[in-house]
Write an enzyme that holds these catalytic residues in place. Structure first.
Site, PDB file in Angstrom:
ATOM      1  N   ASP A 114       0.822  -1.210   0.000  1.00  0.00           N
ATOM      2  CA  ASP A 114       0.000   0.000   0.000  1.00  0.00           C
ATOM      3  C   ASP A 114       0.857   1.262   0.000  1.00  0.00           C
ATOM      4  O   ASP A 114       2.067   1.199  -0.179  1.00  0.00           O
ATOM      5  CB  ASP A 114      -0.943  -0.016   1.209  1.00  0.00           C
ATOM      6  N   ASP A 149       3.082  -0.875   4.622  1.00  0.00           N
ATOM      7  CA  ASP A 149       2.870  -1.800   5.745  1.00  0.00           C
ATOM      8  C   ASP A 149       1.848  -2.894   5.437  1.00  0.00           C
ATOM      9  O   ASP A 149       1.775  -3.884   6.148  1.00  0.00           O
ATOM     10  CB  ASP A 149       2.526  -1.056   7.047  1.00  0.00           C
ATOM     11  N   LYS A 157       3.084  -3.262  11.087  1.00  0.00           N
ATOM     12  CA  LYS A 157       2.926  -4.337  10.124  1.00  0.00           C
ATOM     13  C   LYS A 157       3.879  -4.065   8.964  1.00  0.00           C
ATOM     14  O   LYS A 157       4.329  -2.936   8.781  1.00  0.00           O
ATOM     15  CB  LYS A 157       1.482  -4.474   9.682  1.00  0.00           C
TER      16      LYS A 157
END
Ligand code: G16
Length: 542
Positions: free
Chosen positions: A276, A280, A375
């Site tokens: 994205d 992440d 993430k």
């Protein structure tokens, strides 16, 4: 050289699921960004002389806010700023820099998967010294401060050249413009078996990554093409652009459809991944098989020991509440802890710091581990490649064998975007009112076992987070969950999460929407979603 500027507060600077996200014209109002940055600094203690990391995903307005943040950090007494060259740092790379260089914290500029451009989205997020998003205690303090702030401090100096690597002085504060990729690539090389992945690619397994015109381009190019030997062009849309080249940098079946279609075509690549805006999130697609983020977490956890960085085994798994229970079955089998948290990566921080969880994941295309406190999209891609190399199997084989062993959690999320806020709030309020009366009620063959509004009791610091999503659990392990997104910037987004557990391998080949059709219908019946919103279908199905 230090100016104190009078300002008036804005009342709408409440950080959401992940920082403050607004349209660029909102951020571009006089003093808007400055107020929020000063509110962050005013909510922190003990940073005098310490280092602050600053970087963003390169979206429109990134450079302007970075210049402001550097000058304000100097005026507030930080000892040093480390900023990515060109203002670029992916979110996981920023988390790594904060941890590796023991910075006090970091400011990450991104609106993640939301589009970029002069009328699109922008965001500011503060991360603490462990490299993770600030916990609610701090974001609440920032919001409280933003409502009463009346001055901010800024160094009255020229802009810094963000494109030149090296050490500089800004109003007496040191600024290091650093290579955004090097430390991150080095970390990945420590965690994963690069020689095996290189051999997998050399053997003819065709791997592509779609960076969607966003921040992972330089990272994926360095790692996949330079270090792992994939041919040039394997990283698509590899240059970060202020408007992401018009892409909506959200790696899912709607916005990364080109990649999906390509992998599914007979002559297309064997393995495809997308990330994205800020790097992440991740989407994993193998030929003949889209991997749901919930399954991806479970499969990574089940196979973790193939990667050198996880060879000693994992201590526990954490997932957000709306994420499917696929990982729970892995944790049970491994005899390790399983933690269910509210949506928001910040809730994993305490578990990771305490060594309770090693891998974490969310249905919203997020997977990560204790290597950083965010993430990490490319980390998940490399983990999958490492598993494929170690097992010498395709994505499809790995997923099908996993289902055969653990059962399949059919799972889908239906999003209704830009719904009238009032109608969305009323829908949730009406569901809350119904909670007590639902258990015991039957809807066709589905009988409600329990229903609640999820509350999280953090086992480490004892904090309680209430109203984190309406859960309706049916007998047999199926469920529907309703919550409002905390990351949108216009109207409200209603998310409906639907899950059914199917232990029988003979029934693992059904189309997902078909397998969930009765639950989807019951979700609408109980929530009256169509009637209340006037929508007859979701905006996005993942
Ligand atoms: C953020 C959070 C995630 C969360 C996601 C969706 O991701 O970091 O933890 O799952 O938003 O949140 P919501 O359902 O409230 O929109 P990102 O990638 O946008 O930073």
């Amino acid at each position: 050289m230090i100016k104190t500027v009078s300002t008036t507060p804005f009342q709408d600077q409440k950080p959401g699921t992940s920082g403050l996200r607004k349209k660029v014209p909102v951020f571009a109002q006089t003093n808007y960004a400055e107020n929020f940055i000063q509110s962050i600094f005013d909510s922190l203690e003990g940073f005098q002389g310490q280092a602050l990391v600053i970087g963003g995903d390169g979206r429109y307005y990134n450079r302007e806010v970075i210049q402001k943040a550097i000058k304000m950090a100097a005026a507030s007494g930080f000892g040093k700023v480390m900023v990515g060259q060109g203002g670029i740092l992916s979110t996981p790379a920023a988390s790594n820099i904060i941890r590796k260089y023991k910075a006090f914290g970091g400011i990450i500029l991104s609106a993640s998967h939301n589009p970029g451009g002069p009328t699109e989205d922008f965001g500011i997020k503060y991360n603490i010294g462990n490299g993770g998003p600030a916990p609610e205690k701090i974001t609440d303090a920032i919001f409280a401060r933003s409502k009463v702030i009346d001055t901010y401090k800024i160094a009255d100096v020229a802009d810094l050249d963000l494109d030149q690597l090296g050490s500089f002085d800004v109003a007496g504060m040191a600024v290091e413009v650093i290579d955004p990729v090097a430390d991150y690539a080095e970390l990945m090389e420590q965690l994963f078996d690069f020689p095996s992945i290189r051999a997998l690619i050399a053997s003819g397994v065709n791997v592509v990554i779609d960076s969607m015109g966003a921040v992972t381009g330089p990272y994926a190019t360095e790692i996949l093409q330079k270090r792992l030997g994939a041919p040039e062009g394997s990283v698509r849309n590899a240059t970060p652009l202020p408007d992401f080249g018009g892409h909506h940098p959200d790696p899912n079946l709607v916005h990364a459809k080109d990649l999906y279609d390509d992998v599914m075509s007979p002559n297309g690549p064997h393995f495809g991944a997308a990330s994205d805006g800020d790097g992440d999130r991740n989407m994993i697609v193998g030929k003949g098989m889209f991997v749901t983020p919930s399954d991806s977490l479970a499969i990574i956890a089940a196979n973790a020991t193939v990667a050198p960085g996880y060879a000693r085994g994992i201590a526990g798994i954490a997932r957000s509440m709306p994420t499917s229970a696929a990982a729970d079955r892995v944790a049970e089998k491994l005899g390790i802890g399983m933690y269910e948290t509210p949506t928001g990566w910040k809730f994993f921080g305490n578990l990771l710091d305490a060594g309770k969880a090693t891998v974490c994941g969310e249905e919203s295309f997020g997977t990560g581990s204790d290597h950083v406190r965010e993430k990490d999209g490319l980390w998940a891609v490399l983990f999958w490649l490492n598993i494929m190399a170690a097992r010498n199997e395709s994505v499809e084989e790995i997923v099908k064998k996993h289902w055969a062993e653990y059962g399949r959690n059919y799972y889908s999320r239906h999003d209704y975007e830009e719904v009238d806020s009032e109608a969305a709030n009323q829908l949730i309020a009406a569901l809350r009112e119904k909670l007590a009366s639902l258990p015991g009620q039957s809807f066709g063959a589905l009988k409600v076992a329990t229903a609640d509004d999820f509350a999280y009791h953090d086992p480490i610091d004892g904090s309680v987070s209430k109203n984190q999503g309406i859960r309706i659990l049916f007998e047999g392990g199926s469920r529907v969950v309703f919550r409002l997104s905390g990351t949108g910037t216009s109207g409200a987004t209603i998310r409906v999460y639907v899950e059914r557990y199917e232990p029988d391998a003979a029934k693992h080949g059904i189309d997902t929407q078909e397998a969930l059709a009765d639950l989807i219908a019951v979700a609408d019946q109980i929530s009256e979603l169509r009637k209340r919103t006037g929508r007859d279908k979701p905006t996005v199905i993942t």
